[in-house]
Design an enzyme around this catalytic site. Structure first.
Site, mmCIF file in Angstrom:
data_model
loop_
_atom_site.group_PDB
_atom_site.id
_atom_site.type_symbol
_atom_site.label_atom_id
_atom_site.label_comp_id
_atom_site.label_asym_id
_atom_site.label_seq_id
_atom_site.Cartn_x
_atom_site.Cartn_y
_atom_site.Cartn_z
ATOM 1 N N LYS A 51 38.838 30.088 37.813
ATOM 2 C CA LYS A 51 37.741 29.509 39.199
ATOM 3 C C LYS A 51 38.256 28.452 40.026
ATOM 4 O O LYS A 51 37.989 28.372 41.170
ATOM 5 C CB LYS A 51 36.684 28.487 38.256
ATOM 6 N N SER A 305 39.517 35.674 31.692
ATOM 7 C CA SER A 305 39.037 34.624 32.743
ATOM 8 C C SER A 305 38.725 33.223 32.491
ATOM 9 O O SER A 305 38.583 32.389 33.254
ATOM 10 C CB SER A 305 37.944 35.318 33.337
#
Length: 502
Positions: A51, A305
């Site tokens: 992110k 992720s």
């Protein structure tokens, strides 16, 4: 639009804060499923998530006056850390609105980076609504976690790296989807340079806003979202991400909580790293897609992720991982309430590794036993159930029963009027097949087992709780039996917890 995204991705400023994460072979899971699985290790970024790429790229493009006023973001956790880190690097204020369900590890991490945390709402969508109000009130710049071209371009650098790191053939790239920022950026880049590579989105069965939206041809808003994979718990996907996903993404796959837990275990066994549920979502999807489509010999990339796992959740993950890998089957078995039945059941189990054994005497005619067994496939699960039935034990397969797996397995017990002359003992058995059968075979047939609980904790020794009905006249013989077993034991008959509950 296409050329614009290529240019945006190629000129992104992500490497001021991000690293080029490794693309690693997952040898054990590759061997297990018969395909080459490569993990794109975004969980190794400075904030343990991809992110920060999009957050920093967006904020680095802001005008000096905007940075001076500060930024605001709504996030389930990982975007929040990315924004906080970017703000620290760029020297600006960052207000982060997070759902109250956000794991504490993520809240603490944002505060540790200097972010001002506001906890409100049960999902990202609830937090985003409140963040928009604060944006206007305090004249802050909103940094969207996914629905912004600069954020999408920053995330797209993940796809750029994959193609650079692996110029050889790739059959599919699997990407977790929450709001759609990561998959939009990856797909926008990959499908223009290597259109032969499938880009496949992965969502949970209880947070599938993108899948439903693509099927409906319009953005669908979910009433509720599942919170286990909190990093992808989004009620409505973005406008821009919806457009890009419809244009570039080839297919989707849905997975459940057990499959995610199994994927977390897979990554740990291959890398000794612990992913958060959203971080393991892509691998869970890759395994499911390969199984559903009978893929063999393919090369698949799964983007890991994030690794912002709440430590307290690991207990649940460990319990459910074997079910998700089809390595544990859970059954309710009914046996006659007569001496020797328990031994016959153990003989029927044979040398299989037992993960759980729960029983409490409750009926004069029949007994219900809760059993967990290690298996190698769902086919073995069915064979086991049929085998028990053939041996005269009515069998109910509970492997897919959420209530049984989450609650019932820890609640088998209670008081019983039939447990006359019951003595309660704790034993430590060597954790190997046959130990229980040896114990039962050495028992006097006049002694009845009225309570039994065993749960595999992964240790060298199994910890077992047993209630045995021993007539007072047999106390001396029973003591000799205990001492002759050679297993450590403790008499818990006077334990106040036993007196209170059992």
């Amino acid at each position: 639009m296409s050329t614009d995204y290529l240019k945006r991705i190629l000129t992104s400023k992500v490497y001021d804060v991000a690293i080029e994460s490794a693309l690693e072979s997952a040898s054990q899971v590759s061997s297990h499923i018969g395909n080459t699985v490569l993990l794109k290790r975004e969980d190794t970024q400075p904030v343990f998530s991809f992110k920060l790429r999009g957050a920093y790229n967006k904020m680095a493009s802001l005008a000096p006056a905007e940075l001076k006023r500060g930024v605001i973001a709504a996030s389930a956790g990982n975007h929040a850390q990315g924004v906080a880190l970017a703000a620290k690097r760029l020297g600006c204020r960052a207000v982060i609105v997070m759902p109250v369900t956000t794991p504490q590890v993520k809240v603490d991490a944002v505060r540790g980076l200097g972010g001002e945390v506001v906890l409100i709402g049960d999902s990202f969508s609830d937090s985003a609504e409140h963040a928009r109000e604060l944006e206007k009130k305090e004249k802050l710049t909103f940094v969207h976690p996914f629905d912004d071209p600069d954020v999408i371009a920053g995330q797209g650098t993940v796809g750029m790296e994959i193609l650079r790191q692996h110029p050889d053939p790739i059959d599919a790239i699997f990407v977790a989807i929450g709001g759609g920022g990561l998959i939009s950026g990856v797909a926008a880049y990959v499908k223009q340079l290597r259109p032969d590579i499938k880009v496949i989105g992965v969502q949970t069965v209880d947070s599938d806003a993108m899948v439903r939206s693509v099927k409906a041809g319009r953005r669908v808003t979910l009433n509720d979202v599942g919170l286990f994979s909190d990093g992808t718990a989004v009620k409505q996907v973005g406008l821009e991400t919806f457009k890009l996903v419809r244009e570039y993404v080839d297919d989707f796959v849905l997975v459940d909580t057990d499959a995610i837990c199994a994927a977390i275990k897979d990554v740990f066994q291959d890398t000794r790293s612990v992913l958060e549920p959203a971080g393991a979502l892509a691998l869970a999807g890759a395994k499911r897609y390969a199984a559903d489509n009978a893929w063999k010999g393919k090369t698949m990339v799964a983007i890991t992720s994030g690794a912002n796992m709440n430590f307290d959740r690991l207990r649940f993950v460990a319990d459910r991982a074997d079910v998700g890998q089809a390595r544990e089957a859970v059954f309710a078995l009914t046996i006659p309430e007569k001496r020797g039945s328990f031994l016959r059941l153990c003989e029927a189990v044979g040398n299989r590794s037992v993960t759980e054994f729960n029983y409490r005497i409750s009926d004069a005619e029949t007994a219900h036993v809760f059993v967990g067994l290690q298996i190698s496939s769902t086919a073995e699960q069915e064979r086991l159930a049929n085998s028990f039935r053939k041996k005269g034990f009515p069998t109910l397969d509970l492997s897919g029963n959420e209530m049984a797996k989450t609650h019932l397995r820890y609640m088998v017990g209670g008081r019983s009027e039939l447990a006359e002359h019951e003595m309660l003992f704790r034993f430590e058995f060597p954790e190997r097949p046959g130990a229980l059968t040896r114990f039962l075979g050495a028992m006097n047939p006049n002694w009845n087992i009225s309570l039994f609980h065993y749960r595999n904790q992964g240790d060298d020794y199994g910890r077992i709780l047993v209630g045995i009905q021993v007539p007072p006249a047999d106390k001396k013989v029973f003591k000799a039996f205990l001492d002759g077993l050679g297993y450590p034991y403790w008499n818990e008959s006077d334990n106040p917890a036993y007196r209170l509950f059992l």
